[in-house]
Design a protein around this motif. Structure first.
Motif, PDB file in Angstrom:
ATOM      1  N   ASP A 124     -10.393 -49.142 -32.033  1.00  0.00           N
ATOM      2  CA  ASP A 124     -11.477 -48.668 -31.179  1.00  0.00           C
ATOM      3  C   ASP A 124     -11.214 -47.182 -30.961  1.00  0.00           C
ATOM      4  O   ASP A 124     -10.227 -46.828 -30.312  1.00  0.00           O
ATOM      5  CB  ASP A 124     -11.457 -49.430 -29.845  1.00  0.00           C
ATOM      6  N   PRO A 125     -12.032 -46.285 -31.576  1.00  0.00           N
ATOM      7  CA  PRO A 125     -13.374 -46.477 -32.125  1.00  0.00           C
ATOM      8  C   PRO A 125     -13.376 -46.916 -33.583  1.00  0.00           C
ATOM      9  O   PRO A 125     -12.417 -46.679 -34.318  1.00  0.00           O
ATOM     10  CB  PRO A 125     -13.983 -45.075 -31.997  1.00  0.00           C
ATOM     11  N   CYS A 126     -14.498 -47.565 -33.983  1.00  0.00           N
ATOM     12  CA  CYS A 126     -14.703 -47.945 -35.370  1.00  0.00           C
ATOM     13  C   CYS A 126     -16.201 -48.074 -35.639  1.00  0.00           C
ATOM     14  O   CYS A 126     -17.015 -48.065 -34.707  1.00  0.00           O
ATOM     15  CB  CYS A 126     -13.977 -49.240 -35.712  1.00  0.00           C
ATOM     16  N   LYS A 140     -14.277 -63.006 -34.109  1.00  0.00           N
ATOM     17  CA  LYS A 140     -14.255 -62.106 -32.956  1.00  0.00           C
ATOM     18  C   LYS A 140     -13.506 -60.823 -33.320  1.00  0.00           C
ATOM     19  O   LYS A 140     -12.362 -60.876 -33.767  1.00  0.00           O
ATOM     20  CB  LYS A 140     -13.568 -62.775 -31.765  1.00  0.00           C
ATOM     21  N   ALA A 141     -14.175 -59.697 -33.146  1.00  0.00           N
ATOM     22  CA  ALA A 141     -13.508 -58.418 -33.333  1.00  0.00           C
ATOM     23  C   ALA A 141     -12.593 -58.162 -32.146  1.00  0.00           C
ATOM     24  O   ALA A 141     -13.047 -58.149 -31.003  1.00  0.00           O
ATOM     25  CB  ALA A 141     -14.529 -57.304 -33.469  1.00  0.00           C
ATOM     26  N   LYS A 142     -11.321 -57.976 -32.413  1.00  0.00           N
ATOM     27  CA  LYS A 142     -10.359 -57.661 -31.358  1.00  0.00           C
ATOM     28  C   LYS A 142     -10.091 -56.162 -31.430  1.00  0.00           C
ATOM     29  O   LYS A 142      -9.334 -55.682 -32.280  1.00  0.00           O
ATOM     30  CB  LYS A 142      -9.073 -58.453 -31.534  1.00  0.00           C
ATOM     31  N   LEU A 143     -10.752 -55.416 -30.528  1.00  0.00           N
ATOM     32  CA  LEU A 143     -10.653 -53.968 -30.567  1.00  0.00           C
ATOM     33  C   LEU A 143      -9.392 -53.481 -29.871  1.00  0.00           C
ATOM     34  O   LEU A 143      -9.087 -53.898 -28.755  1.00  0.00           O
ATOM     35  CB  LEU A 143     -11.875 -53.349 -29.905  1.00  0.00           C
ATOM     36  N   VAL A 144      -8.674 -52.597 -30.548  1.00  0.00           N
ATOM     37  CA  VAL A 144      -7.447 -52.010 -30.013  1.00  0.00           C
ATOM     38  C   VAL A 144      -7.697 -50.519 -29.810  1.00  0.00           C
ATOM     39  O   VAL A 144      -8.024 -49.802 -30.763  1.00  0.00           O
ATOM     40  CB  VAL A 144      -6.265 -52.231 -30.972  1.00  0.00           C
ATOM     41  N   SER A 145      -7.567 -50.070 -28.568  1.00  0.00           N
ATOM     42  CA  SER A 145      -7.822 -48.671 -28.258  1.00  0.00           C
ATOM     43  C   SER A 145      -6.842 -47.756 -28.997  1.00  0.00           C
ATOM     44  O   SER A 145      -5.621 -47.908 -28.879  1.00  0.00           O
ATOM     45  CB  SER A 145      -7.702 -48.439 -26.749  1.00  0.00           C
ATOM     46  N   GLY A 352     -20.665 -41.972 -28.373  1.00  0.00           N
ATOM     47  CA  GLY A 352     -19.630 -42.924 -28.754  1.00  0.00           C
ATOM     48  C   GLY A 352     -19.952 -44.365 -28.425  1.00  0.00           C
ATOM     49  O   GLY A 352     -19.170 -45.261 -28.741  1.00  0.00           O
ATOM     50  N   LEU A 353     -21.107 -44.592 -27.820  1.00  0.00           N
ATOM     51  CA  LEU A 353     -21.502 -45.928 -27.368  1.00  0.00           C
ATOM     52  C   LEU A 353     -21.408 -46.975 -28.463  1.00  0.00           C
ATOM     53  O   LEU A 353     -21.013 -48.114 -28.223  1.00  0.00           O
ATOM     54  CB  LEU A 353     -22.935 -45.848 -26.830  1.00  0.00           C
ATOM     55  N   ASP A 354     -21.791 -46.620 -29.687  1.00  0.00           N
ATOM     56  CA  ASP A 354     -21.773 -47.572 -30.796  1.00  0.00           C
ATOM     57  C   ASP A 354     -20.359 -47.944 -31.230  1.00  0.00           C
ATOM     58  O   ASP A 354     -20.145 -49.023 -31.788  1.00  0.00           O
ATOM     59  CB  ASP A 354     -22.489 -46.983 -32.016  1.00  0.00           C
ATOM     60  N   PHE A 355     -19.406 -47.062 -31.008  1.00  0.00           N
ATOM     61  CA  PHE A 355     -18.156 -47.140 -31.746  1.00  0.00           C
ATOM     62  C   PHE A 355     -17.016 -47.830 -31.000  1.00  0.00           C
ATOM     63  O   PHE A 355     -15.930 -47.968 -31.548  1.00  0.00           O
ATOM     64  CB  PHE A 355     -17.745 -45.736 -32.192  1.00  0.00           C
ATOM     65  N   GLY A 356     -17.278 -48.256 -29.769  1.00  0.00           N
ATOM     66  CA  GLY A 356     -16.268 -48.976 -29.010  1.00  0.00           C
ATOM     67  C   GLY A 356     -16.150 -48.453 -27.598  1.00  0.00           C
ATOM     68  O   GLY A 356     -16.442 -47.279 -27.329  1.00  0.00           O
ATOM     69  N   PRO A 357     -15.699 -49.291 -26.676  1.00  0.00           N
ATOM     70  CA  PRO A 357     -15.710 -48.917 -25.256  1.00  0.00           C
ATOM     71  C   PRO A 357     -14.741 -47.803 -24.875  1.00  0.00           C
ATOM     72  O   PRO A 357     -14.981 -47.086 -23.905  1.00  0.00           O
ATOM     73  CB  PRO A 357     -15.349 -50.226 -24.540  1.00  0.00           C
ATOM     74  N   SER A 358     -13.656 -47.627 -25.615  1.00  0.00           N
ATOM     75  CA  SER A 358     -12.634 -46.683 -25.157  1.00  0.00           C
ATOM     76  C   SER A 358     -13.118 -45.235 -25.187  1.00  0.00           C
ATOM     77  O   SER A 358     -12.618 -44.399 -24.430  1.00  0.00           O
ATOM     78  CB  SER A 358     -11.355 -46.822 -25.985  1.00  0.00           C
ATOM     79  N   ALA A 360     -16.665 -44.516 -25.402  1.00  0.00           N
ATOM     80  CA  ALA A 360     -18.120 -44.576 -25.266  1.00  0.00           C
ATOM     81  C   ALA A 360     -18.681 -43.506 -24.339  1.00  0.00           C
ATOM     82  O   ALA A 360     -19.721 -42.910 -24.622  1.00  0.00           O
ATOM     83  CB  ALA A 360     -18.543 -45.964 -24.782  1.00  0.00           C
ATOM     84  N   GLN A 361     -18.014 -43.242 -23.248  1.00  0.00           N
ATOM     85  CA  GLN A 361     -18.577 -42.364 -22.218  1.00  0.00           C
ATOM     86  C   GLN A 361     -18.375 -40.881 -22.494  1.00  0.00           C
ATOM     87  O   GLN A 361     -19.155 -40.056 -22.022  1.00  0.00           O
ATOM     88  CB  GLN A 361     -17.957 -42.701 -20.852  1.00  0.00           C
ATOM     89  N   HIS A 362     -17.354 -40.539 -23.247  1.00  0.00           N
ATOM     90  CA  HIS A 362     -16.954 -39.138 -23.319  1.00  0.00           C
ATOM     91  C   HIS A 362     -17.040 -38.496 -24.697  1.00  0.00           C
ATOM     92  O   HIS A 362     -16.873 -37.279 -24.818  1.00  0.00           O
ATOM     93  CB  HIS A 362     -15.520 -38.982 -22.788  1.00  0.00           C
ATOM     94  N   TYR A 363     -17.291 -39.291 -25.739  1.00  0.00           N
ATOM     95  CA  TYR A 363     -17.279 -38.738 -27.093  1.00  0.00           C
ATOM     96  C   TYR A 363     -18.656 -38.796 -27.733  1.00  0.00           C
ATOM     97  O   TYR A 363     -19.453 -39.699 -27.463  1.00  0.00           O
ATOM     98  CB  TYR A 363     -16.283 -39.483 -27.976  1.00  0.00           C
ATOM     99  N   VAL A 364     -18.898 -37.828 -28.597  1.00  0.00           N
ATOM    100  CA  VAL A 364     -20.076 -37.836 -29.450  1.00  0.00           C
ATOM    101  C   VAL A 364     -19.622 -37.659 -30.900  1.00  0.00           C
ATOM    102  O   VAL A 364     -18.611 -36.998 -31.171  1.00  0.00           O
ATOM    103  CB  VAL A 364     -21.073 -36.718 -29.079  1.00  0.00           C
TER     104      VAL A 364
END
Length: 397
Positions: A124-126, A140-145, A352-358, A360-364
């Protein structure tokens, strides 16, 4: 009502915000606005003339019928030769499956390997669609920050920390969308070994491998024969709309993938396959290398320009054509920020919303798959926009 009959797995497929922003940009263009597109990951270059001529010749020759589900033998041989010439990896053509784009390759791989309820580790991100291919087969995708300290990529240490009894494999991308970063050979080798020790599978998406800039490109196939590798004619070969890709798999599972491909796709486009043979001609390869050099020139312009504007680019991308930039100096809501940049500056970027929660709020994610002229104009517009509306303060939601 028909919607009451829809499969519950659809709840696990999120909207693709990149495409939603692309629709917003198209609406603005219809209203007469000039938009600089730095959102969708599509080369501004199209197939070279030699490839288009090969497609025309195939149509004139009547090569328009079904092919083998695995792809025409000549193209499988050409791809095998490409691995030997470009990456010094000797792969028999019998291990190559030609597919209707890298998306079909990922679909086939997940159909063959993902059991219901199985966890597949991803950074995460991916790229969001990779998660959804897993979800489509009820995994289930297991996202790792994975932050800047890891170059936004999974490490062997993180894998070992997050592996559980439910994990069955990993799905990686190198170079990555959205970050443009690669996994070093030593680290990727450790990841593959750790997964193999746990009797799992490793899938590596290498669709941007041809666009590697700072070190010689290497394929994960050089590290282990059991790795499953995905590639595509879309990015390095500039054939996005042709929908043609491939995967390389261990020989033992070819019959199972052939069975799946026959049932799900019949075969890839015959015209696209015959055209793709020309991609490996000396003429075409020379053009692709010139275009790669142009992408590098663009990267070397846009990364320092974004930093000068106040974006934090914590990791310089070494591949693909993306910059993953922290916009938190300007906003605590990257989605809102991206929409305002589009509406007010006429520059399309994606949050960053599409690419994972870690992140999402701060990246473009900013794509530099556009001309230098457009990049310079985009920087000018962003500079004016930030100076007039966001003088270094946080935009409140």
């Amino acid at each position: 009502m028909m919607e009451n009959n829809l499969a519950s797995r659809l709840l696990n497929i999120a909207p693709f915000h990149v495409m939603e922003l692309a629709k917003m940009a198209a609406d603005l263009e219809r209203q007469g606005r000039h938009i600089i597109h730095m959102g969708i990951g599509e080369p501004d270059f199209t197939a070279p003339k030699v490839v288009i001529d090969a497609a025309v010749q195939a149509m004139n020759d009547g090569k328009l019928q079904y092919t083998s589900a695995l792809g025409i033998p000549a193209l499988r041989e050409a791809i095998a030769q490409y691995y030997l010439d470009s990456f010094n990896v000797n792969i028999p053509a019998s291990r190559i499956v030609v597919t209707a784009g890298a998306s079909a390759a990922l679909l086939l791989a997940c159909a063959a390997l993902v059991e219901p309820g199985a966890e597949i580790i991803m950074p995460d991100p991916c790229y969001p669609c990779n998660r959804h291919f897993v979800a489509a087969f009820e995994g289930k995708a297991k996202l790792v920050s994975c932050g800047p300290d890891q170059r936004f990529q999974l490490t062997a240490d993180l894998l070992e920390q997050h592996w559980s009894e439910h994990c069955k494999g990993v799905l990686l991308a190198s170079p990555s969308n959205p970050t443009g970063t690669s996994i070093a050979a030593g680290e990727l080798g450790k990841i593959i070994a750790a997964v193999k020790a746990r009797h799992g599978f490793t899938i590596v998406d290498e669709i941007y491998l041809g666009l590697s800039y700072d070190a010689p490109a290497f394929s994960a196939l050089s590290l282990d024969d059991d790795v499953i590798v995905i590639n595509s004619f879309s990015k390095y070969f500039n054939m996005t709309g042709w929908r043609l890709g491939w995967l390389v798999v261990p020989e033992r599972i070819i019959p199972q993938l052939e069975k799946l491909a026959q049932n799900l796709f019949i075969c890839p486009s015959s015209v696209a396959q015959y055209a793709a043979l020309a991609c490996f001609s000396a003429e075409a390869l020379s053009i692709y290398e010139e275009r790669k050099a142009e992408f590098l020139r663009r990267r070397d312009y846009i990364v320092p320009a974004l930093r000068d504007l106040g974006f934090d680019v914590p990791v310089t991308p070494d591949g693909a054509f993306y910059v993953y930039a922290d916009c938190s100096r300007f906003s605590d809501d990257a989605d809102k920020f991206s929409k305002e940049v589009l509406m007010q500056a006429g520059v399309a970027i994606v949050p960053g919303l599409d690419f994972g929660p870690s992140t999402a709020q701060h990246y473009v994610r900013i794509s530099y798959a556009t001309s230098m002229e457009n990049l310079r104009e985009a920087v000018r517009r962003l500079k004016d926009f930030l100076a007039s509306d966001y003088p270094g303060t946080v935009i409140r939601k």
